[in-house]
Design a protein around this motif. Structure first.
Motif, PDB file in Angstrom:
ATOM      1  N   ARG A  17       1.024  -1.262  -0.011  1.00  9.06           N
ATOM      2  CA  ARG A  17       0.126  -0.421   0.085  1.00  9.06           C
ATOM      3  C   ARG A  17       0.815   1.104   0.340  1.00  9.06           C
ATOM      4  NH1 ARG A  17      -5.260  -0.327  -1.041  1.00  9.06           N
ATOM      5  NH2 ARG A  17      -5.723  -1.443   0.999  1.00  9.06           N
ATOM      6  N   GLN A  40      -8.163  -3.857   2.196  1.00  9.35           N
ATOM      7  CA  GLN A  40      -9.426  -3.256   1.465  1.00  9.35           C
ATOM      8  C   GLN A  40      -8.778  -2.968  -0.072  1.00  9.35           C
ATOM      9  OE1 GLN A  40     -12.207  -2.403   2.121  1.00  9.35           O
ATOM     10  NE2 GLN A  40     -12.718  -2.012   0.612  1.00  9.35           N
ATOM     11  N   ALA A  41      -9.621  -3.381  -1.097  1.00 11.25           N
ATOM     12  CA  ALA A  41      -9.959  -3.569  -2.741  1.00 11.25           C
ATOM     13  C   ALA A  41     -11.189  -2.727  -2.980  1.00 11.25           C
ATOM     14  CB  ALA A  41      -9.224  -4.435  -3.137  1.00 11.25           C
ATOM     15  N   THR A  42     -11.671  -1.772  -3.848  1.00 13.34           N
ATOM     16  CA  THR A  42     -12.485  -1.725  -4.652  1.00 13.34           C
ATOM     17  C   THR A  42     -12.629  -2.482  -5.303  1.00 13.34           C
ATOM     18  OG1 THR A  42     -12.582   0.654  -4.156  1.00 13.34           O
ATOM     19  CG2 THR A  42     -14.172  -0.004  -5.530  1.00 13.34           C
ATOM     20  N   ARG A  44     -15.442  -4.144  -8.543  1.00 15.19           N
ATOM     21  CA  ARG A  44     -16.241  -3.666  -9.890  1.00 15.19           C
ATOM     22  C   ARG A  44     -16.333  -5.053 -10.662  1.00 15.19           C
ATOM     23  NH1 ARG A  44     -12.125  -0.654  -9.751  1.00 15.19           N
ATOM     24  NH2 ARG A  44     -13.372   2.135  -9.353  1.00 15.19           N
ATOM     25  N   MET A  96     -20.766   2.992 -16.217  1.00 11.39           N
ATOM     26  CA  MET A  96     -20.627   2.087 -15.041  1.00 11.39           C
ATOM     27  C   MET A  96     -21.273   1.266 -14.925  1.00 11.39           C
ATOM     28  SD  MET A  96     -18.838   4.726 -12.255  1.00 11.39           S
ATOM     29  CE  MET A  96     -17.333   6.100 -12.693  1.00 11.39           C
ATOM     30  N   TRP A  98     -20.136  -2.070 -14.274  1.00 10.43           N
ATOM     31  CA  TRP A  98     -19.940  -2.731 -12.717  1.00 10.43           C
ATOM     32  C   TRP A  98     -21.808  -2.145 -11.925  1.00 10.43           C
ATOM     33  CZ3 TRP A  98     -16.552   0.555 -14.952  1.00 10.43           C
ATOM     34  CH2 TRP A  98     -16.363   1.231 -14.505  1.00 10.43           C
ATOM     35  N   MET A 145     -21.481   4.895   5.420  1.00 11.01           N
ATOM     36  CA  MET A 145     -20.676   3.925   4.067  1.00 11.01           C
ATOM     37  C   MET A 145     -19.311   3.630   4.629  1.00 11.01           C
ATOM     38  SD  MET A 145     -20.458   5.385   0.165  1.00 11.01           S
ATOM     39  CE  MET A 145     -18.649   5.906   0.520  1.00 11.01           C
ATOM     40  N   CYS A 160     -18.335  -1.424  -4.572  1.00 10.88           N
ATOM     41  CA  CYS A 160     -17.780   0.048  -5.379  1.00 10.88           C
ATOM     42  C   CYS A 160     -18.797   0.878  -4.877  1.00 10.88           C
ATOM     43  CB  CYS A 160     -17.850  -0.580  -6.496  1.00 10.88           C
ATOM     44  SG  CYS A 160     -17.026   0.981  -7.873  1.00 10.88           S
ATOM     45  N   PRO A 161     -17.656   2.204  -3.983  1.00  8.68           N
ATOM     46  CA  PRO A 161     -18.864   3.142  -4.018  1.00  8.68           C
ATOM     47  C   PRO A 161     -19.341   3.324  -4.789  1.00  8.68           C
ATOM     48  CG  PRO A 161     -17.359   3.623  -3.077  1.00  8.68           C
ATOM     49  CD  PRO A 161     -16.783   1.958  -3.718  1.00  8.68           C
ATOM     50  N   ILE A 162     -20.395   4.418  -5.801  1.00  9.66           N
ATOM     51  CA  ILE A 162     -20.314   4.735  -7.093  1.00  9.66           C
ATOM     52  C   ILE A 162     -21.040   6.516  -6.672  1.00  9.66           C
ATOM     53  CG2 ILE A 162     -21.914   5.130  -9.306  1.00  9.66           C
ATOM     54  CD1 ILE A 162     -21.054   2.499  -8.561  1.00  9.66           C
ATOM     55  N   SER A 163     -19.877   7.365  -6.289  1.00  3.41           N
ATOM     56  CA  SER A 163     -20.102   8.798  -6.397  1.00  3.41           C
ATOM     57  C   SER A 163     -20.694   9.831  -7.576  1.00  3.41           C
ATOM     58  CB  SER A 163     -19.023   9.710  -5.793  1.00  3.41           C
ATOM     59  OG  SER A 163     -18.232   9.707  -6.612  1.00  3.41           O
ATOM     60  N   VAL A 164     -19.979   9.000  -9.049  1.00  3.80           N
ATOM     61  CA  VAL A 164     -20.513   9.484 -10.131  1.00  3.80           C
ATOM     62  C   VAL A 164     -21.985   9.567 -10.391  1.00  3.80           C
ATOM     63  CG1 VAL A 164     -21.165   9.087 -12.703  1.00  3.80           C
ATOM     64  CG2 VAL A 164     -18.913   8.847 -11.148  1.00  3.80           C
ATOM     65  N   SER A 200      -4.221  -1.422  -4.183  1.00 11.14           N
ATOM     66  CA  SER A 200      -4.057  -0.361  -5.028  1.00 11.14           C
ATOM     67  C   SER A 200      -2.920   1.006  -4.518  1.00 11.14           C
ATOM     68  CB  SER A 200      -4.999   1.054  -5.246  1.00 11.14           C
ATOM     69  OG  SER A 200      -5.791   1.180  -4.282  1.00 11.14           O
ATOM     70  N   ARG A 202      -1.233   4.332  -2.258  1.00  9.72           N
ATOM     71  CA  ARG A 202      -1.350   5.373  -1.561  1.00  9.72           C
ATOM     72  C   ARG A 202       0.233   6.004  -1.675  1.00  9.72           C
ATOM     73  NH1 ARG A 202      -5.691   3.451  -2.520  1.00  9.72           N
ATOM     74  NH2 ARG A 202      -7.309   3.517  -0.954  1.00  9.72           N
TER      75      ARG A 202
HETATM   76  C1  FMN Z   1     -16.001   8.543  -2.221  1.00  6.99           C
HETATM   77  C2  FMN Z   1     -16.681   7.499  -3.003  1.00  6.99           C
HETATM   78  C3  FMN Z   1     -16.855   7.559  -4.477  1.00  6.99           C
HETATM   79  C4  FMN Z   1     -16.670   6.851  -5.058  1.00  6.99           C
HETATM   80  N1  FMN Z   1     -17.260   6.494  -6.105  1.00  6.99           N
HETATM   81  C5  FMN Z   1     -16.619   5.803  -7.718  1.00  6.99           C
HETATM   82  C6  FMN Z   1     -17.073   5.314  -8.653  1.00  6.99           C
HETATM   83  O1  FMN Z   1     -18.094   6.773  -8.797  1.00  6.99           O
HETATM   84  N2  FMN Z   1     -17.193   5.190  -9.564  1.00  6.99           N
HETATM   85  C7  FMN Z   1     -16.282   4.478  -8.686  1.00  6.99           C
HETATM   86  O2  FMN Z   1     -16.109   3.167 -10.237  1.00  6.99           O
HETATM   87  N3  FMN Z   1     -15.280   4.031  -8.455  1.00  6.99           N
HETATM   88  C8  FMN Z   1     -15.922   4.907  -7.275  1.00  6.99           C
HETATM   89  N4  FMN Z   1     -14.996   4.639  -5.837  1.00  6.99           N
HETATM   90  C9  FMN Z   1     -14.193   4.028  -6.025  1.00  6.99           C
HETATM   91  C10 FMN Z   1     -12.694   4.663  -5.630  1.00  6.99           C
HETATM   92  O3  FMN Z   1     -12.403   4.902  -7.023  1.00  6.99           O
HETATM   93  C11 FMN Z   1     -11.466   3.753  -4.895  1.00  6.99           C
HETATM   94  O4  FMN Z   1     -11.563   3.731  -4.010  1.00  6.99           O
HETATM   95  C12 FMN Z   1      -9.998   3.988  -5.996  1.00  6.99           C
HETATM   96  O5  FMN Z   1      -9.877   4.814  -6.863  1.00  6.99           O
HETATM   97  C13 FMN Z   1      -8.951   3.605  -4.706  1.00  6.99           C
HETATM   98  O6  FMN Z   1      -9.150   2.160  -5.489  1.00  6.99           O
HETATM   99  P1  FMN Z   1      -8.845   1.069  -4.146  1.00  6.99           P
HETATM  100  O7  FMN Z   1     -10.753   1.647  -3.164  1.00  6.99           O
HETATM  101  O8  FMN Z   1      -9.578  -0.502  -4.654  1.00  6.99           O
HETATM  102  O9  FMN Z   1      -8.123   1.232  -3.594  1.00  6.99           O
HETATM  103  C14 FMN Z   1     -15.105   5.437  -4.939  1.00  6.99           C
HETATM  104  C15 FMN Z   1     -14.543   5.455  -4.059  1.00  6.99           C
HETATM  105  C16 FMN Z   1     -15.486   6.214  -3.125  1.00  6.99           C
HETATM  106  C17 FMN Z   1     -14.693   6.684  -1.508  1.00  6.99           C
END
Ligand code: FMN
Length: 276
Positions: A17, A40-42, A44, A96, A98, A145, A160-164, A200, A202
């Protein structure tokens, strides 16, 4: 995993990390939880396994046990189950995919409405109509969250968070009948992992962990060193034929070279928050 293996795995996860060794004081309990956080990893991509409403309810109950500013409880979760509503929400963000394939989709919201209602019911003027009245529910929603992500991870699920989704805040608010003083923080796709994901990187801790006072003299150098490490990681992970890898700074400068979500303030004011 025995203690020795957990310790080694945690050391390796933190090195991956941060690109540096993070000392682990001897005799600590809970290393398995730290390992889960450090890894921790996001995700998709999702295994074909449904996520029942009861499971969401359990994880939501754990998530909503998060600390809450002044005990005001200003965070809500919407579990989007109705297929027509889900389709309409997904179609707000075609970029998106996913989100479409995720077994379940939640929306985390800040809710300043209940707090104001307490005043309305007493016939009292609400005296705290300013930026903090928006900021506090946003912080509560973010904590809930993150707590949900940790709860999901504890049972082997991924997110996977989606703030988009906030790019389409007005449409989203209409679809979900969001009242005034409620706003979306982010969607959250949840499911079971299809495959493992790598850690990923940091920024080095020297950039983000300060001692006593902010130290910025080495910020540029630290970003440069992170850029080199990031690029090396990208090059080592990219399948052949992928577009050229970029440094983190170049990626972010490109991603944000045009304005993004610059109508968010308008939406928040439309929801009747006064941002003085
Ligand atoms: C508040 C927030 C919003 C995010 N929005 C999106 C999003 O809209 N689409 C997406 O694919 N990932 C989204 N992510 C995931 C980030 O892209 C991801 O956490 C970042 O690239 C680091 O990767 P990791 O979580 O695997 O370490 C979001 C994460 C956070 C915390």
């Amino acid at each position: 995993m025995n203690d020795e293996n957990t310790l080694n795995a945690l050391t390796q996860a933190l090195a991956a990390r941060f690109g540096e060794e993070v000392a682990i004081p001897p005799g600590l309990e809970g290393l398995d939880q730290l390992l889960q956080m450090a890894s921790q990893a996001t995700h998709r991509a999702w295994a074909e396994r449904a996520v029942d409403a009861d499971l969401v309810r359990l994880l939501a109950a754990c998530a909503l046990s998060a600390p809450t500013k002044s005990y005001l409880q200003q965070a809500d979760i919407v579990d989007i189950r109705d297929s027509a509503v889900r389709l309409a929400v997904e179609s707000l963000v075609p970029s998106m995919p996913w989100m479409k394939t995720a077994p379940a989709l939640l929306l985390f919201c800040g809710n300043g409405r209940r707090f104001r209602r307490i005043f309305e019911r007493r016939g009292k003027a609400f005296t705290n109509e300013h930026l903090d009245g928006f900021f506090n529910p946003a912080v509560d929603a973010a904590l809930v969250m993150m707590n949900f992500i940790r709860a999901a991870s504890a049972v082997g699920m991924v997110c996977c968070p989606i703030s988009v989704l906030r790019d389409q805040a007005e449409e989203l608010a209409t679809l979900l009948a969001m009242p005034e003083h409620v706003f979306p923080l982010a969607g959250l796709c949840i499911g079971w992992p299809l495959q493992a994901r790598s850690i990923s990187p940091r920024l080095p801790l020297e950039a983000t962990l300060h001692q006593d006072r902010f130290e910025e003299r080495r910020t540029d150098a630290l970003i440069d060193s992170f850029d080199s490490r990031y690029l090396a990681v990208q090059l080592s992970r990219r399948p052949a034929g992928s577009p050229a890898a970029q440094t983190w700074s170049d990626e972010k400068a490109k991603q944000y070279e045009s304005p993004q979500r610059d109508d968010w303030g308008r939406f928040v004011r439309r929801q009747k928050f006064d941002l003085r």
